[in-house]
Design a protein around this motif. Structure first.
Motif, PDB file in Angstrom:
ATOM      1  N   ILE A   1       5.510   0.420  -5.891  1.00 35.31           N
ATOM      2  CA  ILE A   1       6.550   0.565  -4.864  1.00 35.31           C
ATOM      3  C   ILE A   1       6.857   2.040  -4.645  1.00 35.31           C
ATOM      4  O   ILE A   1       7.014   2.489  -3.505  1.00 35.31           O
ATOM      5  CB  ILE A   1       7.807  -0.236  -5.240  1.00 35.31           C
ATOM      6  N   ALA A   2       6.906   2.812  -5.727  1.00 32.97           N
ATOM      7  CA  ALA A   2       7.156   4.253  -5.603  1.00 32.97           C
ATOM      8  C   ALA A   2       6.026   4.928  -4.837  1.00 32.97           C
ATOM      9  O   ALA A   2       6.280   5.788  -3.982  1.00 32.97           O
ATOM     10  CB  ALA A   2       7.327   4.881  -6.984  1.00 32.97           C
ATOM     11  N   ASP A   3       4.780   4.555  -5.118  1.00 28.92           N
ATOM     12  CA  ASP A   3       3.647   5.135  -4.395  1.00 28.92           C
ATOM     13  C   ASP A   3       3.753   4.842  -2.896  1.00 28.92           C
ATOM     14  O   ASP A   3       3.555   5.736  -2.066  1.00 28.92           O
ATOM     15  CB  ASP A   3       2.317   4.578  -4.922  1.00 28.92           C
ATOM     16  N   VAL A   4       4.069   3.603  -2.554  1.00 30.97           N
ATOM     17  CA  VAL A   4       4.214   3.221  -1.151  1.00 30.97           C
ATOM     18  C   VAL A   4       5.332   4.034  -0.507  1.00 30.97           C
ATOM     19  O   VAL A   4       5.166   4.592   0.584  1.00 30.97           O
ATOM     20  CB  VAL A   4       4.468   1.702  -1.015  1.00 30.97           C
TER      21      VAL A   4
ATOM     22  N   THR B   1      -2.001   2.695   3.199  1.00 26.44           N
ATOM     23  CA  THR B   1      -2.623   1.375   3.278  1.00 26.44           C
ATOM     24  C   THR B   1      -3.237   0.984   1.934  1.00 26.44           C
ATOM     25  O   THR B   1      -3.094  -0.161   1.479  1.00 26.44           O
ATOM     26  CB  THR B   1      -3.693   1.349   4.387  1.00 26.44           C
ATOM     27  N   GLY B   2      -3.884   1.929   1.279  1.00 26.29           N
ATOM     28  CA  GLY B   2      -4.457   1.667  -0.042  1.00 26.29           C
ATOM     29  C   GLY B   2      -3.388   1.311  -1.056  1.00 26.29           C
ATOM     30  O   GLY B   2      -3.554   0.384  -1.866  1.00 26.29           O
ATOM     31  N   GLU B   3      -2.273   2.033  -1.017  1.00 26.78           N
ATOM     32  CA  GLU B   3      -1.182   1.761  -1.958  1.00 26.78           C
ATOM     33  C   GLU B   3      -0.528   0.417  -1.687  1.00 26.78           C
ATOM     34  O   GLU B   3      -0.150  -0.297  -2.624  1.00 26.78           O
ATOM     35  CB  GLU B   3      -0.153   2.887  -1.929  1.00 26.78           C
ATOM     36  N   VAL B   4      -0.394   0.049  -0.411  1.00 23.77           N
ATOM     37  CA  VAL B   4       0.148  -1.272  -0.084  1.00 23.77           C
ATOM     38  C   VAL B   4      -0.797  -2.351  -0.622  1.00 23.77           C
ATOM     39  O   VAL B   4      -0.345  -3.377  -1.144  1.00 23.77           O
ATOM     40  CB  VAL B   4       0.378  -1.433   1.436  1.00 23.77           C
ATOM     41  N   GLY B   5      -2.087  -2.104  -0.551  1.00 22.32           N
ATOM     42  CA  GLY B   5      -3.064  -3.039  -1.112  1.00 22.32           C
ATOM     43  C   GLY B   5      -2.895  -3.185  -2.617  1.00 22.32           C
ATOM     44  O   GLY B   5      -2.976  -4.289  -3.163  1.00 22.32           O
TER      45      GLY B   5
END
Length: 114
Positions: free
Chosen positions: A75-78, A40-44
């Motif tokens: 995008i890679a993190d997500v 969720t944090g990465e999407v943020g």
């Protein structure tokens, strides 16, 4: 509608993430809840790149080297957190994707193909 045999082969990424976590003794932190919160944090962070940009400005990020690099990283993190979450929860991503595409095709038939 027949779906392709393989939509996503995440086995290499799953193996790399398992090894990465094991080498750091992070498996104990990789609970579904923790991974979902991290995702969720990465999407943020990904959403932040698009915040306050017009559609044209967002589309132009590919031509801005610094913005594009950040876009790729987020995008890679997500993707990594999503794949790790699926792995920890026992979800076969290829099966899940094939199943969902099939269900979507039934729910939203192509125009003139009902």
């Amino acid at each position: 509608m027949t779906a392709p045999a393989v939509l996503l082969d995440a086995r290499g990424l799953i193996a790399a993430q398992r090894q990465f976590a094991a080498e750091r003794d992070w498996q104990r932190f990789h609970t579904p809840r923790n991974l979902m919160l991290a995702l969720t944090g990465e999407v943020g962070e990904l959403a932040e790149l698009f915040q306050w940009r017009t559609d044209a400005e967002a589309a132009a990020m590919a031509s801005e080297p610094q913005a594009f690099e950040r876009l790729q990283e987020e995008i890679a993190d997500v993707m990594m957190y999503l794949v790790r979450l699926a792995d920890v929860c026992g979800v076969d991503l290829d099966h899940a994707l094939q199943d969902k595409l099939h269900k979507n095709a039934l729910k939203y038939p192509a125009a003139g193909r009902e």
